[in-house]
Each structure stands twice: as C-alpha cells, then as structure tokens.
Design an enzyme around this catalytic site. Structure first.
Site, PDB file in Angstrom:
ATOM      1  NE  ARG A 170     -39.935  79.264  22.115  1.00 47.17           N
ATOM      2  CZ  ARG A 170     -40.714  78.399  22.765  1.00 47.17           C
ATOM      3  NH1 ARG A 170     -41.189  77.358  22.121  1.00 47.17           N
ATOM      4  NH2 ARG A 170     -41.031  78.615  24.023  1.00 47.17           N
ATOM      5  CB  SER A 244     -37.016  81.287  27.153  1.00 49.51           C
ATOM      6  OG  SER A 244     -38.079  80.623  27.784  1.00 49.51           O
ATOM      7  CD  GLU A 339     -37.242  81.891  22.872  1.00 49.39           C
ATOM      8  OE1 GLU A 339     -37.956  82.849  22.539  1.00 49.39           O
ATOM      9  OE2 GLU A 339     -37.483  81.161  23.846  1.00 49.39           O
TER      10      GLU A 339
HETATM   11  N1  EPU Z   1     -36.101  74.454  36.013  1.00 48.11           N
HETATM   12  C1  EPU Z   1     -35.048  74.579  36.877  1.00 48.11           C
HETATM   13  N2  EPU Z   1     -34.773  75.822  37.386  1.00 48.11           N
HETATM   14  C2  EPU Z   1     -35.508  76.922  37.075  1.00 48.11           C
HETATM   15  C3  EPU Z   1     -36.596  76.781  36.202  1.00 48.11           C
HETATM   16  C4  EPU Z   1     -36.890  75.533  35.671  1.00 48.11           C
HETATM   17  O1  EPU Z   1     -34.359  73.618  37.191  1.00 48.11           O
HETATM   18  O2  EPU Z   1     -35.187  78.014  37.547  1.00 48.11           O
HETATM   19  C5  EPU Z   1     -36.414  73.141  35.450  1.00 48.11           C
HETATM   20  C6  EPU Z   1     -37.828  72.725  35.806  1.00 48.11           C
HETATM   21  O3  EPU Z   1     -37.852  72.018  36.976  1.00 48.11           O
HETATM   22  C7  EPU Z   1     -38.220  71.853  34.634  1.00 48.11           C
HETATM   23  C8  EPU Z   1     -37.435  72.408  33.473  1.00 48.11           C
HETATM   24  O4  EPU Z   1     -36.407  73.219  34.016  1.00 48.11           O
HETATM   25  O5  EPU Z   1     -37.792  70.521  34.840  1.00 48.11           O
HETATM   26  C9  EPU Z   1     -38.279  73.138  32.463  1.00 48.11           C
HETATM   27  O6  EPU Z   1     -38.808  74.331  33.046  1.00 48.11           O
HETATM   28  P1  EPU Z   1     -40.184  74.984  32.515  1.00 48.11           P
HETATM   29  O7  EPU Z   1     -41.264  73.977  32.519  1.00 48.11           O
HETATM   30  O8  EPU Z   1     -40.392  76.246  33.244  1.00 48.11           O
HETATM   31  O9  EPU Z   1     -39.959  75.265  30.979  1.00 48.11           O
HETATM   32  P2  EPU Z   1     -38.704  75.777  30.143  1.00 48.11           P
HETATM   33  O10 EPU Z   1     -38.214  74.625  29.344  1.00 48.11           O
HETATM   34  O11 EPU Z   1     -37.756  76.529  30.951  1.00 48.11           O
HETATM   35  C10 EPU Z   1     -40.161  76.340  28.031  1.00 48.11           C
HETATM   36  C11 EPU Z   1     -40.265  77.487  27.070  1.00 48.11           C
HETATM   37  C12 EPU Z   1     -41.121  78.597  27.688  1.00 48.11           C
HETATM   38  C13 EPU Z   1     -42.502  78.019  27.976  1.00 48.11           C
HETATM   39  C14 EPU Z   1     -42.329  76.846  28.955  1.00 48.11           C
HETATM   40  C15 EPU Z   1     -43.641  76.156  29.243  1.00 48.11           C
HETATM   41  C16 EPU Z   1     -38.199  77.469  25.768  1.00 48.11           C
HETATM   42  C17 EPU Z   1     -36.886  78.118  25.523  1.00 48.11           C
HETATM   43  N3  EPU Z   1     -38.934  77.998  26.759  1.00 48.11           N
HETATM   44  O12 EPU Z   1     -39.435  76.814  29.143  1.00 48.11           O
HETATM   45  O13 EPU Z   1     -41.266  79.621  26.731  1.00 48.11           O
HETATM   46  O14 EPU Z   1     -43.355  78.991  28.556  1.00 48.11           O
HETATM   47  O15 EPU Z   1     -41.445  75.865  28.364  1.00 48.11           O
HETATM   48  O16 EPU Z   1     -44.027  75.451  28.120  1.00 48.11           O
HETATM   49  O17 EPU Z   1     -38.556  76.520  25.077  1.00 48.11           O
HETATM   50  C18 EPU Z   1     -40.371  81.710  25.987  1.00 48.11           C
HETATM   51  O18 EPU Z   1     -40.085  81.115  24.940  1.00 48.11           O
HETATM   52  O19 EPU Z   1     -40.122  82.924  26.154  1.00 48.11           O
HETATM   53  C19 EPU Z   1     -40.988  80.956  27.058  1.00 48.11           C
HETATM   54  C20 EPU Z   1     -41.250  81.496  28.247  1.00 48.11           C
END
Ligand code: EPU
Length: 343
Positions: A170, A244, A339
C-alpha cells in the site's frame, strides 16, 4: 499569471458526492482535469500557486476532516486503449479518471488476465499506483508497466517505470517524496492471455469449490472475489466508508513471538523477514466490531472498515479511529497507521 477562467475553476463545491465516506464538506476551489493540457493551463492561474491543493480521484480513500480551504484538482481523464497486443499479452493505456472496476470488467470480459483478483476495489485508475492497490493475493505492481504524470512544479510530463514508483505494501513514491507533487494522467498495464491464476488467498478456493468450480478461469475468479467482497464489505453507495481504514501492521519476528505467547490464535502472514498481522483481528479482539460513536461506527461484518451511518463528521470518524488506535496499542503494543488519507 492569468486569473482562472470561469470554465475551469469553480468555487464552494460540495464534496459529499466526491468522497466515499459521504462527508458533507465543501471545497473553496475546484478544477476538473479532462486532459493533460487542462492541468498545464491550471498551473497558469494564481489560485493554483497561492492555495493549498489536493488531488482527488474517486474519493474512496480520503477522509475530509472539515471544509477544504484550497483547490481540489479532480482527474476525469477517460479512455482505455490497446497499445500493443500479441497472442500472449495485451498492453493497455488507461486514463487516470477511468473507474477502476470498469477497467477490471472491461479486461475480464475480453479474457485479459491479471486484474480479476482486484475486482470491485473502489476508486479510479490514476489512484491505483499511489497506494499500489491490492486484494486476494495480487497487487497492482504485478501488472504495472509505467505511468504518465504532470510534474506540478515544472508542468513537464514525466514517465515513471515500475522501479521509479518504488512500490511497497500500500505504498509508492507518490505517498512519500512525491506526495502531491505530480498529477497522474495515464497508467500503462500489461495483461496476459495465458493466465496465471492466484487462488491462494483466504477462502477464494472454497468459494469456487462451493459453486462446483474446480478448474476456474479469470471470469470465475472475478465473480468469486465479487461474491466475497459483497458478503463482508459494505457498499459505499449505501453506507459511507473507505474500505480498510488502517494498514495491516508489520511487526518483527521477536514482537510476533511475544504476541503469539499471549494470543496463540493470532493470524499472520509473512512479509519479507517480518510478519504482517491483520489489523482487523486486533481491532476485533478489542471489541470494536459493530460499535458506534454517534454516526461514526465500525462495520458489523469487518472490523477494519469504519463507516458513516448517516451524518458523521470527519472529526467524529477521526475520534473513533483514535480510540481504536489507543486501545490496540494498549492491549497489543502495536501501532496502527491509517491507510486512508486524512485531509
Ligand atoms: N478478521 C477478524 N475480524 C474481522 C475481519 C477480519 O478477525 O472483523 C481476520 C480474518 O479472520 C483474517 C484477517 O483478519 O484472518 C484478514 O482479514 P481479510 O482477509 O478480510 O483481509 P484484511 O487483511 O482485513 C486486506 C486488505 C483489503 C483486501 C483484503 C483481501 C489491507 C489494509 N486491506 O484486508 O483491502 O480487500 O485484504 O485481500 O491490506 C482496502 O485496502 O480498502 C481493502 C479492502
């Protein structure tokens, strides 16, 4: 220096429909850029030089704290054109104002692979390289060739190749040394006709399998990503949000071992020699999911998404973000970085 022409600069423009948080703020000055020469002409006005300025794409990663006292420069440069094509790949030049997901659909429909995992990311193409957008195991840099930008100091056009953009998680040079110093006008991408699929992230494979798809193509992946995103991320057209709100923090091996001793179930991803921990998990553990502070809230299905339930102000959302940051720091010793751009 000439005075701005009425055609080019407007005053007192509402930002509500130009930011996905739907914050009701106003810009003192506003200029639309439909082609590169509009930017060069704008640079000839006193307002451009005398006022603070902010470049706005789709407004899907911006939180306005208050009315913006300066000049908003809004890119609207259209066009998707094929500049090179053979039986293995296609090279596209895309105007900065093209809606990112329109580009994804356009490419997937034609069988050009590389963008399918990046389906449904809000925002415009010109903003995509700035934060090297990424989702479901793919980042923009994997298809990126170069971009064209107007240097806002000299008015010259510059071409940046991949190395010059210094992409990171990012991150790019446009968030650092060149922040606000260039207007990106076009992005050149290389897509493939011989597809390399990315299915390893999260539950992508399971979602495909549940639909009986064992040998997916890029269309199937695009649809699966759309399905996953719509099931847990709020639609900004309905509930104001900017995806995010924080980046996923990267911690040292040592710090991670300590976190794992106290929280054995903590999820993690390798990040070079360090470890990336999901901010969503940390925030969720602190009990913020679904919480509200007035109209500012944390989404009930994803703890990393801050939402505007109606009339939240930028300051209220920042207030909520600050409490989250404090709580996560107190509990885990990890500092979350936004972010989203706070303006
Ligand atoms: N999780 C929780 N609680 C929640 C949501 C998620 O514990 O309420 C845990 C999930 O179980 C999982 C982990 O957090 O183990 C990661 O969650 P998720 O796969 O939803 O991805 P993320 O790391 O929260 C990132 C990007 C998103 C992108 C997703 C999918 C960043 C800051 N965010 O989110 O990007 O869509 O991966 O690849 O890197 C954005 O940048 O606006 C965005 C939505």
């Amino acid at each position: 220096m000439s005075q701005p022409s009425h055609k080019q600069i407007r005053t007192g423009v509402s930002l509500k429909s130009h930011n996905s948080f739907q914050i009701d703020a106003k810009a003192a000055y506003w200029a639309d850029i439909f082609e590169q020469s509009d930017m060069v002409r704008l640079m000839d006005t006193a307002i451009f030089h005398d006022q603070p300025r902010y470049i706005l794409g789709g407004g899907s990663n911006t939180l306005f704290m208050q009315d913006y006292p300066g000049l908003i420069i809004k890119t609207r440069i259209p066009g998707i054109s094929v500049i090179n094509e053979n039986d293995r790949e296609v090279v596209l030049r895309v105007g900065a104002g093209v809606v990112w997901d329109d580009l994804v659909r356009h490419s997937v429909e034609r069988g050009w692979g590389g963008l399918e995992n990046l389906s449904m990311i809000p925002g415009e193409t010109g903003a995509a390289p700035i934060q090297n957008i990424g989702a479901y195991g793919v980042e923009l840099e994997s298809v990126f060739v170069s971009l064209d930008a107007v240097d806002l100091t000299t008015g010259d056009t510059k071409i940046f190749d991949r190395e010059m953009c210094r992409f990171g998680y990012r991150d790019s040079i446009f968030k650092r040394e060149l922040r606000g110093k260039c207007l990106i006008t076009a992005v050149t991408l290389r897509l493939s006709k011989q597809h390399r699929l990315h299915l390893e992230y999260g539950n992508l494979k399971e979602v495909l399998a549940a639909d009986g798809i064992t040998d997916p193509g890029i269309q199937d992946i695009g649809l699966a990503v759309r399905k996953i995103r719509s099931s847990k991320l709020p639609d900004p057209a309905v509930t104001g949000n900017a995806g995010s709100f924080f980046k996923n923090p990267v911690v040292s091996q040592d710090q991670f071992q300590k976190l794992r001793e106290s929280h054995p179930e903590i999820p993690s991803f390798p990040a070079g020699s360090q470890i990336k921990v999901p901010a969503a998990w940390l925030i969720d553990q602190c009990g913020f999911k679904g919480k509200r502070l007035g109209d500012a809230g944390v989404h009930e299905r994803h703890a990393l998404i801050l939402v505007n339930h109606g009339k939240a102000t930028g300051r209220e959302l920042i207030g909520l973000a600050k409490s989250i940051r404090q709580e996560v720091r107190d509990r885990f010793g990890v500092t979350l970085e936004p972010e989203v751009n706070i303006v």
